[in-house]
Structures are given as structure tokens and as C-alpha cells.
Design an enzyme around this catalytic site. Structure first.
Site, PDB file in Angstrom:
ATOM      1  N   TYR A 148      -8.782   8.286  10.973  1.00 54.04           N
ATOM      2  CA  TYR A 148      -8.507   8.740  12.147  1.00 54.04           C
ATOM      3  C   TYR A 148      -8.985   9.966  12.854  1.00 54.04           C
ATOM      4  O   TYR A 148      -8.708  10.192  14.070  1.00 54.04           O
ATOM      5  CB  TYR A 148      -6.840   8.950  12.156  1.00 54.04           C
ATOM      6  CG  TYR A 148      -5.763   7.904  11.794  1.00 54.04           C
ATOM      7  CD1 TYR A 148      -5.544   7.051  12.715  1.00 54.04           C
ATOM      8  CD2 TYR A 148      -5.796   7.524  10.446  1.00 54.04           C
ATOM      9  CE1 TYR A 148      -4.832   5.822  12.058  1.00 54.04           C
ATOM     10  CE2 TYR A 148      -5.000   6.636   9.877  1.00 54.04           C
ATOM     11  CZ  TYR A 148      -4.321   5.759  11.089  1.00 54.04           C
ATOM     12  OH  TYR A 148      -3.561   4.561  10.571  1.00 54.04           O
ATOM     13  N   PHE A 189      -5.527   5.833  -0.287  1.00 55.22           N
ATOM     14  CA  PHE A 189      -4.580   4.732  -0.192  1.00 55.22           C
ATOM     15  C   PHE A 189      -4.657   3.964  -1.511  1.00 55.22           C
ATOM     16  O   PHE A 189      -5.784   3.651  -2.116  1.00 55.22           O
ATOM     17  CB  PHE A 189      -5.097   3.750   0.854  1.00 55.22           C
ATOM     18  CG  PHE A 189      -4.567   4.377   2.143  1.00 55.22           C
ATOM     19  CD1 PHE A 189      -3.508   3.939   2.854  1.00 55.22           C
ATOM     20  CD2 PHE A 189      -5.845   4.634   3.058  1.00 55.22           C
ATOM     21  CE1 PHE A 189      -3.163   4.221   4.076  1.00 55.22           C
ATOM     22  CE2 PHE A 189      -5.713   5.219   4.303  1.00 55.22           C
ATOM     23  CZ  PHE A 189      -4.311   5.083   4.842  1.00 55.22           C
ATOM     24  N   TYR A 193       1.039  -1.304  -0.082  1.00 54.53           N
ATOM     25  CA  TYR A 193       0.003  -0.134  -0.158  1.00 54.53           C
ATOM     26  C   TYR A 193       0.815   1.244  -0.124  1.00 54.53           C
ATOM     27  O   TYR A 193       2.128   1.102   0.495  1.00 54.53           O
ATOM     28  CB  TYR A 193      -0.863   0.040   1.354  1.00 54.53           C
ATOM     29  CG  TYR A 193      -0.106   0.248   2.697  1.00 54.53           C
ATOM     30  CD1 TYR A 193       0.007   1.490   3.190  1.00 54.53           C
ATOM     31  CD2 TYR A 193       0.393  -0.998   3.099  1.00 54.53           C
ATOM     32  CE1 TYR A 193       0.917   1.580   4.238  1.00 54.53           C
ATOM     33  CE2 TYR A 193       1.043  -0.711   4.379  1.00 54.53           C
ATOM     34  CZ  TYR A 193       1.160   0.664   5.029  1.00 54.53           C
ATOM     35  OH  TYR A 193       1.774   0.875   6.221  1.00 54.53           O
ATOM     36  N   ILE A 218      -7.670   0.608  10.079  1.00 53.67           N
ATOM     37  CA  ILE A 218      -8.896   1.459  10.118  1.00 53.67           C
ATOM     38  C   ILE A 218     -10.173   1.090   9.467  1.00 53.67           C
ATOM     39  O   ILE A 218      -9.936   0.100   8.733  1.00 53.67           O
ATOM     40  CB  ILE A 218      -8.350   2.756   9.655  1.00 53.67           C
ATOM     41  CG1 ILE A 218      -7.986   2.929   8.154  1.00 53.67           C
ATOM     42  CG2 ILE A 218      -7.461   3.556  10.534  1.00 53.67           C
ATOM     43  CD1 ILE A 218      -7.633   4.053   7.364  1.00 53.67           C
ATOM     44  N   PHE A 230       2.584   9.776   3.311  1.00 51.03           N
ATOM     45  CA  PHE A 230       2.861   9.719   4.697  1.00 51.03           C
ATOM     46  C   PHE A 230       3.207   8.238   5.134  1.00 51.03           C
ATOM     47  O   PHE A 230       3.824   8.191   6.109  1.00 51.03           O
ATOM     48  CB  PHE A 230       1.656  10.158   5.666  1.00 51.03           C
ATOM     49  CG  PHE A 230       0.365   9.525   5.453  1.00 51.03           C
ATOM     50  CD1 PHE A 230       0.078   8.038   5.918  1.00 51.03           C
ATOM     51  CD2 PHE A 230      -0.624   9.967   4.678  1.00 51.03           C
ATOM     52  CE1 PHE A 230      -1.015   7.434   5.778  1.00 51.03           C
ATOM     53  CE2 PHE A 230      -1.909   9.037   4.300  1.00 51.03           C
ATOM     54  CZ  PHE A 230      -1.977   7.794   4.646  1.00 51.03           C
ATOM     55  N   ASP A 231       2.929   7.266   4.199  1.00 50.09           N
ATOM     56  CA  ASP A 231       3.344   5.905   4.455  1.00 50.09           C
ATOM     57  C   ASP A 231       3.267   4.906   3.059  1.00 50.09           C
ATOM     58  O   ASP A 231       2.395   5.191   2.363  1.00 50.09           O
ATOM     59  CB  ASP A 231       2.407   5.262   5.631  1.00 50.09           C
ATOM     60  CG  ASP A 231       3.170   3.936   6.190  1.00 50.09           C
ATOM     61  OD1 ASP A 231       4.165   3.652   5.972  1.00 50.09           O
ATOM     62  OD2 ASP A 231       2.336   3.310   6.927  1.00 50.09           O
TER      63      ASP A 231
END
Length: 278
Positions: A253, A270, A197, A227, A207-208
Site C-alpha cells: 500500500y 501474509f 489468508y 496488491i 490486521f486481516d
């Protein structure tokens, strides 16, 4: 004496450059491939006027057909009834797309011939795209619905307008990017799944990414270890399938955010590829 050494050095450099070129030619003759191919961009058609060009950071909508080198179509957008939307330069698509569509006009059609290192590389994509595959895409830019305004591009208006607060997204958006040719089983509750991902904010800031770490992520659906947007978005995926998830804050979040990485009330984007169902 100094001049003779200089001339000798020039001759040596010339011989070395000839050797390198010959070596590259031999690699091409023996393997039938260049050591590392380059992206090839061909213009199929272009509108007479070009009022809007796609630039890095812009959200763009396209129709496309993707083919393998033998001509096999592995994916296309028109049968799904809607153009594919993504943000250019944000890593939501393969690097060949990000590079190949920059500067394209609305209404322009381009053919991108993308070498493996700018596509899916040595890993391929499920059972759809084999490892080290060169891909050909015929792409039409349908619209640039969210043009990023850069400093100096927008004239100052007086009086200054009062900006209305944008209504936050309320529903999870799921968009299929790659579909495997066969799907014998879909991910469901209690399945342990392995995915790759990339996560981004709506401004395209990454961010990731498990891809960057070269470490797939494993979790079990239905155990609340991820999540809610992932629980809902990954369910029903086939092995080899890739999806784009646009996750509203209440399924991510929420008001608390996540440390310094994800701000409060953030909508998250994502790109997820299902690698395995254990």
C-alpha cells in the site's frame, strides 16, 4: 439438618465427578480418541547451556520434519536447504507450533504431537494433510535472530545511541510452508483463485484474516484486484500449497497506507493457502 444437606451435596458432587470420568473413559474406549486431545511436548535433546530461549514475539529459525500418525512424512525443511523462519505467537504457523516452541533454547530439539484442533482441524490442508489429523513434528531451534527486547531486559546505555533508520525491504520474499504431493496445475494470469489468508504487520499485529471469518477470498490473477505482492506471490502456486509472503511497501500500500489499519510504508506478512483454481 443443615449439616446433613451439606454432606448429601458433597456425595452428589462426588457421584457426578465419577460419572463424568466414566463417560470420558467410555468415549476413549469406543472411539479410540480423547474428546479433544492436548498438545504433547517431548524434549529430544537440549544444549548444556541455554543462553537464549524463544519467547512470544521473537523471530525464530527452525529445521523440522512433519509426519502423519501413520509415519508418512508430509513436509521437511532440510531438503530445501534453509531453515524455516517465522515469528512466534503471531499466527504465522499452526497453534501447536506457537505453543510448543515457547521457551525452547537455541540448539534444542523437541517433538510436538499436535491434536487436530491445534493443527489444521476439520478442513485439513489440500491433498497433504487429511481432516482431523494428529501431526507429529521433530523440530530443532537453529537460531533466534530477532529477539524481542522487553522492558527491563536491556540495561540503559549512556550516552543514548543514535538509532539508524532501517533500510526498507525492496524485494518480495516467498517461502513455501506446505507442498502438496502432486501438482497438476499452477495458478497463472486470468485464473480465478480461491484462497485463505492471514495478514500481519512486521510487529506481528494481525490486521486481516479470511480464516477468522471462515470465508475464503476469491480473485482473478492479473486483473489488479489485489496488491502487486499478491499477484506475484500467488502466481505459480499449486492447489493445497501454502506460502509465506513478505511484501515490501511498494508492492503493498506504499506511502499512503490503508486507512487506520495499515500505516504508510508498511512491510506486510501474509500466510496464504491456495484452496482452488476455478
Amino acid at each position: 439438618m443443615h449439616r446433613q444437606r451439606s454432606e448429601e451435596q458433597i456425595k452428589m458432587e462426588f457421584r457426578l465427578s465419577v460419572f463424568v470420568m466414566v463417560a470420558a473413559c467410555l468415549v476413549t474406549l469406543v472411539t479410540g480418541q480423547r474428546p479433544e486431545g492436548q498438545l504433547k511436548i517431548e524434549t529430544i535433546s537440549k544444549p548444556s547451556g541455554c543462553g537464549r530461549r524463544a519467547a512470544m514475539g521473537d523471530k525464530v529459525q527452525v529445521h523440522y520434519v512433519g509426519r502423519l500418525s501413520d509415519g508418512t512424512i508430509f513436509d521437511q525443511s532440510r531438503p530445501r536447504g534453509a531453515p524455516f523462519e517465522f515469528r512466534l505467537g503471531s499466527g504465522q504457523v499452526i497453534a501447536g507450533w506457537d505453543q510448543g516452541l515457547e521457551g525452547a533454547c537455541v540448539g534444542e530439539k523437541r517433538r510436538l504431537i499436535i491434536p487436530p484442533h491445534l493443527a489444521y482441524g476439520k478442513r485439513g490442508a489440500g491433498g497433504v494433510i487429511p481432516p482431523d489429523a494428529t501431526l507429529t513434528f521433530d523440530i530443532e531451534v537453529v537460531e533466534v535472530p530477532d529477539k524481542v527486547v522487553r522492558k527491563g531486559e536491556e540495561p540503559e546505555r549512556r550516552p543514548q545511541p543514535v538509532l539508524e533508520r532501517e533500510e526498507p525491504q525492496k524485494e518480495l520474499v516467498k517461502q513455501t510452508l506446505v507442498v502438496p504431493p502432486t501438482c497438476t496445475r499452477q495458478a497463472q494470469r486470468q485464473d480465478k483463485v480461491t484462497v485463505h489468508y492471514t495478514g500481519q504487520l512486521v510487529d506481528a499485529k494481525k490486521f486481516d484474516s479470511s480464516v477468522d471469518r471462515n470465508q475464503p477470498f476469491v480473485f482473478t490473477l492479473g486483473e489488479a484486484s489485489v496488491i502487486p505482492g499478491w499477484e506475484q506471490g500467488v502466481a505459480g502456486m499449486c492447489v493445497g500449497e501454502s506460502r509465506l509472503l513478505i511484501v515490501p511497501p511498494h508492492l503493498a500500500y506504499g506511502k499512503r497506507g490503508a486507512g487506520d489499519v495499515i500505516p504508510p510504508d508498511a512491510t506486510l506478512i501474509f500466510t496464504i493457502q491456495l484452496l482452488k483454481i476455478n
